[in-house]
Design an enzyme around this catalytic site. Sequence first.
Site, PDB file in Angstrom:
ATOM      1  N   GLU A 320       5.011  -3.842   0.048  1.00 48.16           N
ATOM      2  CA  GLU A 320       5.151  -4.975   0.955  1.00 48.16           C
ATOM      3  C   GLU A 320       3.910  -5.088   1.835  1.00 48.16           C
ATOM      4  OE1 GLU A 320       9.723  -5.668   2.182  1.00 48.16           O
ATOM      5  OE2 GLU A 320       8.827  -3.877   3.043  1.00 48.16           O
ATOM      6  N   CYS A 321       3.213  -6.200   1.754  1.00 42.38           N
ATOM      7  CA  CYS A 321       2.069  -6.521   2.600  1.00 42.38           C
ATOM      8  C   CYS A 321       0.998  -5.426   2.512  1.00 42.38           C
ATOM      9  CB  CYS A 321       2.510  -6.771   4.042  1.00 42.38           C
ATOM     10  SG  CYS A 321       1.281  -7.693   5.002  1.00 42.38           S
ATOM     11  N   GLY A 322       1.011  -4.440   3.421  1.00 39.71           N
ATOM     12  CA  GLY A 322       0.060  -3.343   3.292  1.00 39.71           C
ATOM     13  C   GLY A 322       0.193  -2.639   1.963  1.00 39.71           C
TER      14      GLY A 322
END
Length: 441
Positions: A320-322
Site C-alpha cells: 500500500e502506497c509506500g
Amino acid sequence: MRGLVLAGTASGVGKTVATLATLRALEAAGRSVQPAKAGPDFIDPSHHARVAGRPSRTLDPWLQGEDGLRRNYARGEGDVCVIEGMMGLYDGSAASTAGVAAALDLPVVLVVDASAGMESVAATALGFEAYAEEVDADIDVAGVIAQRAHGGRHEDGIREALPESLAYCGRIPPREDLEIPDRHLGLRMGEEAPLDDDALDAAAESLRTDRLLDLAREPAAGAPGSPGGDGAQGDRGDAPRIAAADDAAFRFVYPATRERLRERATVVPFAPAAGDDLPQCDGVYLPGGYPELHAGALAEGPALDSIADAAAEGTPVLGECGGLMALAETLTTVEGDAHEMAGVLPATVERRERYQALDHVELRARRGTLTAGSGDRLRGHEFHYSAAEVGADARFAFDVERGTGIDGDREGLIEHRTLGTYCHVHPESGAFDAFLDEVER
C-alpha cells in the site's frame, strides 16, 4: 465508554496539541483514556499513542461505514474516549468530523485559535454552533478550548464572552515548545518529534477536566464491537504466516488492521530499512510510510530481493502506497537520487515537491485481485507525493470511481500474485479478509 470530539475551526488550528493536552489532563485526573482520530490519518494517532500508551482508534464513515465506525469505537479501552477531528468541523465531502460526531452522537468541543481575539472567540464558536442547524447536521457543539490563549485578562475575556450553551473547557498556552514540526504528508511522527513532557503537563493544567468529563457521554447504540486490545498472540501453528514490514520506512498501519491480521494469521514483523531479511512466510504485507526517506537502506538491504523472489514464486504480496513504491523497479528521491527497489511491479516511482493525490477513494475491481473480487467496489484513502510511471505491459486491478489512483483512471498494479496500490484500505472494507483468503488458497 463515554466520549467527546475535539474539533477545529480549520486545519492548523492546533487540534493535535489540544488533544494531547486533554489526554494528559484526563489521565492526571485518574481516568483511563482511549484516543481516537476522525478521518484516515496515520500521523496524529502516533502522537496520541505515545501520550496515552495505547493505539489510537481510526473513525471514518467513508472507510468503515457507520456500523464499522461504531464497531471500532467499541473496541477501544478506557473510561473516556477523546476523538481528534480532521480539518475543520464541517470540512470534507466524503467524511467529516461532524459526520463522526453525528454517527456516535457525541458532543463536540471546539478548538478555537484565540491568539488574537477574546470576544471574537465566542462569536466564532457561536457561528459553528448555529451552522449545525443551517446544514441540518445532528451534532451538539457543547464547549470551547481556547488555543494559544494567555491567562489573566485574556482568558477571562474569552470565558465571560461565551454564552451558557458553550462550556469553557480551558486553554492551551502559547508556547514554542508546544509546536510539532512537520514535513510532507503532515506532522512528524510521535516517536520522532514528541512534545516536551513538561510543556504538555503545563498545557494540561490549563484545561478544565471537570467540564470535559461533564460533557462526555456514552455513544449512540450501534453495531457491537469486539473486546479491545492489540490482537497480540503467539504462533498459531497451522495459521498462515504473514510477514509485515514494520520500521521507519513502513509505519502507516491502522490498529484494526493489525488486529484483523492477528485474528486469522501469525504476524511476523520485520524491518527492511534496518537490514532485516524477509522471514519465512505465506504472505507479505508492505504498508505505507516513508520509503523515500530510507531508499538507500532499502536498496542495500536483503529484504527487497527476497520479496522479489517470493513474489516470482507465487507468494501473495500486498503493498500500500509506500509498499507500492518499494515493489517498483526504482525509486527516485526529491534530491534526484535513484535507488533500485524490488522490481516486482513494472513502474518507476519519483518523489515530487508537491503532493500528487489527497482524497477519499472508491475503486471498482476490473478482475479478481488480492483485495477484491471482480466487479467489487473498494473504498480507501490516498495521500502521496510520489508519481509512478508504468510500463506499457502494466496490468491494472481497478478502475478509479473517485480519487486519482496511479494514472487518474486506473489503480493497483498486479504481477504474479502481487498487488501494489496508492490506496490505503481499512479492514472494515473486507480487503484484508480477501488478502488472507488468497494466502490460504
